[in-house]
Design a protein around this motif. Sequence first.
Motif, PDB file in Angstrom:
ATOM      1  N   VAL A  41       0.865  -1.175   0.000  1.00  0.00           N
ATOM      2  CA  VAL A  41       0.000   0.000   0.000  1.00  0.00           C
ATOM      3  C   VAL A  41       0.904   1.228   0.000  1.00  0.00           C
ATOM      4  O   VAL A  41       1.781   1.362   0.840  1.00  0.00           O
ATOM      5  CB  VAL A  41      -0.906   0.011   1.250  1.00  0.00           C
ATOM      6  N   SER A  42       0.686   2.102  -0.947  1.00  0.00           N
ATOM      7  CA  SER A  42       1.526   3.299  -1.050  1.00  0.00           C
ATOM      8  C   SER A  42       1.024   4.388  -0.104  1.00  0.00           C
ATOM      9  O   SER A  42      -0.132   4.368   0.351  1.00  0.00           O
ATOM     10  CB  SER A  42       1.530   3.829  -2.483  1.00  0.00           C
ATOM     11  N   GLU A  44       0.201   7.347  -0.818  1.00  0.00           N
ATOM     12  CA  GLU A  44      -0.927   8.056  -1.430  1.00  0.00           C
ATOM     13  C   GLU A  44      -2.246   7.311  -1.255  1.00  0.00           C
ATOM     14  O   GLU A  44      -3.306   7.920  -1.278  1.00  0.00           O
ATOM     15  CB  GLU A  44      -0.663   8.285  -2.927  1.00  0.00           C
ATOM     16  N   GLU A  45      -2.203   5.995  -1.126  1.00  0.00           N
ATOM     17  CA  GLU A  45      -3.430   5.198  -0.990  1.00  0.00           C
ATOM     18  C   GLU A  45      -4.018   5.246   0.417  1.00  0.00           C
ATOM     19  O   GLU A  45      -5.168   4.858   0.611  1.00  0.00           O
ATOM     20  CB  GLU A  45      -3.145   3.736  -1.340  1.00  0.00           C
ATOM     21  N   ILE A  46      -3.274   5.708   1.387  1.00  0.00           N
ATOM     22  CA  ILE A  46      -3.750   5.725   2.767  1.00  0.00           C
ATOM     23  C   ILE A  46      -4.600   6.963   2.981  1.00  0.00           C
ATOM     24  O   ILE A  46      -4.130   8.086   2.871  1.00  0.00           O
ATOM     25  CB  ILE A  46      -2.563   5.703   3.753  1.00  0.00           C
ATOM     26  N   ASP A  47      -5.876   6.731   3.312  1.00  0.00           N
ATOM     27  CA  ASP A  47      -6.776   7.871   3.499  1.00  0.00           C
ATOM     28  C   ASP A  47      -7.180   8.059   4.961  1.00  0.00           C
ATOM     29  O   ASP A  47      -8.007   8.897   5.270  1.00  0.00           O
ATOM     30  CB  ASP A  47      -8.013   7.733   2.612  1.00  0.00           C
TER      31      ASP A  47
END
Length: 112
Positions: A41-42, A44-47
């Motif tokens: 998981v990058s 940027e993908e962590i919200d």
Amino acid sequence: MISRPKFCLHCRMFGDWQQLLPGMPLYICNECVAEGKGKAVSWEEIDNKVSAPWTDFQVASLREYQESDSYVPFTCHNNHRLLVRESGMRCRKCVFYQIWTYDWTLDWSWFE
């Protein structure tokens, strides 16, 4: 500096790997990724990132999470467990500082 060996969370083998989650010492090998067993998981993908400063309640939750032997702690790049402060997390052995965490580490929901 001695770094701990990195092995795949799925097959437990050493080799070419990717970090599964930013800030945590979890890895997956490229072979398991190719087999569809998971993927990194990058950033940027962590919200669900929450930046410091944190409240006393949040610090207590995150500190207990970091000290637990049942969960994977946040670490520096040398796999040293980070210390929790209101203003962020720091490594006591390196010059490493992190000012974010996942929301679920701040509200005791990880403890249930």
